[in-house]
Design an enzyme around this catalytic site. Structure first.
Site, PDB file in Angstrom:
ATOM      1  N   SER A 143      23.538  47.197  -2.697  1.00 46.54           N
ATOM      2  CA  SER A 143      22.076  46.380  -2.765  1.00 46.54           C
ATOM      3  C   SER A 143      21.962  45.449  -1.388  1.00 46.54           C
ATOM      4  O   SER A 143      22.998  45.765  -0.539  1.00 46.54           O
ATOM      5  CB  SER A 143      22.024  45.636  -3.856  1.00 46.54           C
ATOM      6  OG  SER A 143      23.018  44.690  -3.999  1.00 46.54           O
ATOM      7  N   TRP A 184      29.526  48.934  -9.603  1.00 42.13           N
ATOM      8  CA  TRP A 184      30.886  49.144  -9.542  1.00 42.13           C
ATOM      9  C   TRP A 184      31.571  47.612 -10.085  1.00 42.13           C
ATOM     10  O   TRP A 184      32.855  47.621  -9.671  1.00 42.13           O
ATOM     11  CB  TRP A 184      31.297  49.368  -8.343  1.00 42.13           C
ATOM     12  CG  TRP A 184      31.106  50.949  -8.095  1.00 42.13           C
ATOM     13  CD1 TRP A 184      31.439  52.106  -8.727  1.00 42.13           C
ATOM     14  CD2 TRP A 184      29.854  51.361  -7.273  1.00 42.13           C
ATOM     15  NE1 TRP A 184      30.970  53.297  -8.221  1.00 42.13           N
ATOM     16  CE2 TRP A 184      29.899  52.888  -7.435  1.00 42.13           C
ATOM     17  CE3 TRP A 184      28.989  50.968  -6.366  1.00 42.13           C
ATOM     18  CZ2 TRP A 184      29.012  53.774  -6.709  1.00 42.13           C
ATOM     19  CZ3 TRP A 184      28.118  51.553  -5.797  1.00 42.13           C
ATOM     20  CH2 TRP A 184      28.030  53.205  -5.848  1.00 42.13           C
ATOM     21  N   GLY A 185      30.709  46.864 -10.590  1.00 45.76           N
ATOM     22  CA  GLY A 185      31.391  45.493 -11.089  1.00 45.76           C
ATOM     23  C   GLY A 185      31.724  44.388 -10.051  1.00 45.76           C
ATOM     24  O   GLY A 185      32.133  43.410 -10.574  1.00 45.76           O
ATOM     25  N   GLU A 208      30.312  57.032 -13.944  1.00 46.46           N
ATOM     26  CA  GLU A 208      31.035  56.848 -12.728  1.00 46.46           C
ATOM     27  C   GLU A 208      31.226  55.233 -12.610  1.00 46.46           C
ATOM     28  O   GLU A 208      32.267  54.850 -12.093  1.00 46.46           O
ATOM     29  CB  GLU A 208      30.672  57.808 -11.476  1.00 46.46           C
ATOM     30  CG  GLU A 208      30.765  59.122 -11.486  1.00 46.46           C
ATOM     31  CD  GLU A 208      32.107  59.508 -11.249  1.00 46.46           C
ATOM     32  OE1 GLU A 208      32.899  58.653 -10.354  1.00 46.46           O
ATOM     33  OE2 GLU A 208      32.521  60.439 -11.527  1.00 46.46           O
ATOM     34  N   CYS A 366      14.877  55.000   4.829  1.00 45.10           N
ATOM     35  CA  CYS A 366      14.690  53.530   4.145  1.00 45.10           C
ATOM     36  C   CYS A 366      14.711  52.458   5.112  1.00 45.10           C
ATOM     37  O   CYS A 366      14.054  51.586   4.975  1.00 45.10           O
ATOM     38  CB  CYS A 366      15.826  53.279   3.183  1.00 45.10           C
ATOM     39  SG  CYS A 366      15.610  54.546   1.587  1.00 45.10           S
TER      40      CYS A 366
END
Length: 429
Positions: A143, A184-185, A208, A366
């Site tokens: 992000s 992914w934590g 995943e 983007c």
């Protein structure tokens, strides 16, 4: 169609130096001649026709298929020249009409019920996680980073982003935190290890990401206090002192904004605080990019503040702070694109040439949108009570600059060294 193409480009490209080689072999130049030349070739008349009639979808597809070839410069350089001075009225008539139709039908695109939401997330986030390790920072933050200094590295900026979010959450040692869209934590682990939260619950729809996040929590010895679950936000129950959501709201869709904020209010304690970190349009509601919707983020839609704030208010939440991070995501994407291109051969070993072109185009288009098309990141702080946070914003800066926080950050090593080679296996998409 060659004449129509060159007419449209002459209206779009006002600065720089763009050379187009048509399918007939004709060379046409656009811009004021400044800067390095960007040279693009169309390999067949159909590619020119597709570009005129449906550029937002077809330019990316043509690049993926090798029918639009960038002979000098990069695909990002081409996109930047085309969009940086463009006005909506300067596009071709078919493209303008198609844009109006897409806007009118935007609500039908993002029917993100529970089944569709899980399928859409799997399309992008259940790719082999080693692909993401090629270009993300060691903590795998996928992000917008926060570039607190012009000379920030990507790793430093991603750490600063987590620190800023933790400051806005105003954590205390008893805080029980819900992380909606926990990836992914990395953020959940930060809020526990460094932010000092008592417990963090992360939810994701990516199997995943869930596996990696749980492995990371176990490796850090935090499985008892940092939990991750494969769960839709609509299924979540409990009571939380803090709620955070980073890079997930873009997948909710306007139809479900009321559902989302009503659920957040239900989960948030009366004196709780929520921070929403989302990409959005700065100039009002618009439709999703059709190429991104088809190939990268199916069902995704970027909100405008004029859509978010009314949904927050109707849910009975109070907006207590808003910050707009301009250009920070453009710099993040620039770093990601450079890292990906530096390790493109390794991505090719994972997937195939068409996938690699697709991924490069995704990062390039983007970045161009964040630089030139009024796309930014909003950080919106909400609460159920007007006195849930201090009366001035000084507490954010104080917590962000806390030297003790930075000392703890320095002691905790990332899960892997930046740039460490990743074992690969061949796959196709």
């Amino acid at each position: 169609m060659e004449k129509v193409l060159t007419t449209v480009l002459s209206r779009l490209v006002k600065r720089g130096a763009l050379t187009i080689v048509t399918a007939r072999g004709n060379e046409c130049t656009f811009g004021d001649g400044s800067g390095e030349e960007v040279r693009v070739r169309f390999l067949d008349p159909g590619a020119e026709r597709a570009t005129v009639l449906n550029p937002e979808l077809r330019v990316g597809e043509l690049y993926m298929d090798g029918r639009l070839v960038v002979e000098r410069g990069s695909i990002y350089d081409f996109l930047a020249l085309v969009v940086r001075d463009a006005e909506a009225g300067e596009r071709s008539l078919p493209a303008r009409l198609l844009g109006k139709l897409r806007y009118l039908t935007r609500s039908a695109i993002s029917r993100n019920n529970r089944w569709r939401a899980r399928r859409n997330v799997a399309h992008h986030y259940d790719l082999d996680h080693r692909l993401y390790e090629l270009f993300l920072d060691p903590d795998q933050q996928y992000s917008c980073a926060y570039f607190e200094r012009p000379d920030c590295t990507l790793d430093e900026a991603q750490l600063a982003k987590k620190r800023l979010i933790a400051a806005k959450l105003a954590l205390d040692p008893d805080s029980r935190v819900l992380d909606i869209g926990s990836g992914w934590g990395g953020l959940a682990l930060y809020l526990k290890q460094i932010g000092g939260a008592r417990q963090v619950q992360g939810i994701t729809l990516s199997s995943e990401q869930l596996q990696v996040a749980r492995e990371r929590a176990a490796a850090a010895g935090l499985s008892d206090s940092v939990h991750f679950a494969l769960q839709d936000y609509r299924e979540t129950e409990g009571s939380f002192d803090r709620i955070v959501s980073v890079g997930m709201f873009e997948h909710v869709g306007p139809r479900f904004y009321p559902t989302y904020f009503n659920k957040c209010r239900q989960l948030l304690k009366p004196d709780g605080v929520m921070v929403l970190h989302t990409i959005g349009h700065m100039d009002g509601p618009w439709y999703p990019n059709p190429w991104l919707d088809k190939y990268i983020f199916p069902g995704g839609q970027l909100p405008a503040l004029s859509e978010i704030v009314p949904a927050i208010e109707r849910a009975g939440l109070l907006v207590t702070d808003v910050e707009c991070l301009r250009m920070h995501y453009a710099e993040t994407l620039l770093n990601w694109r450079r890292r990906f291109m530096a390790r493109r051969d390794e991505a090719l070993a994972l997937y195939d040439e068409r996938f690699c072109r697709m991924w490069e185009y995704y990062l390039a288009c983007c970045e161009a949108a964040f630089r030139y098309q009024n796309v930014a990141v909003f950080q919106i702080q909400c609460a159920r009570s007007a006195d849930a946070v201090p009366l001035t914003r000084a507490y954010i800066a104080e917590r962000y600059e806390d030297l003790r926080l930075r000392e703890v950050e320095a002691k905790i090593a990332p899960p892997r060294a930046a740039g460490e080679p990743v074992p690969l296996r061949k796959q196709r998409l």
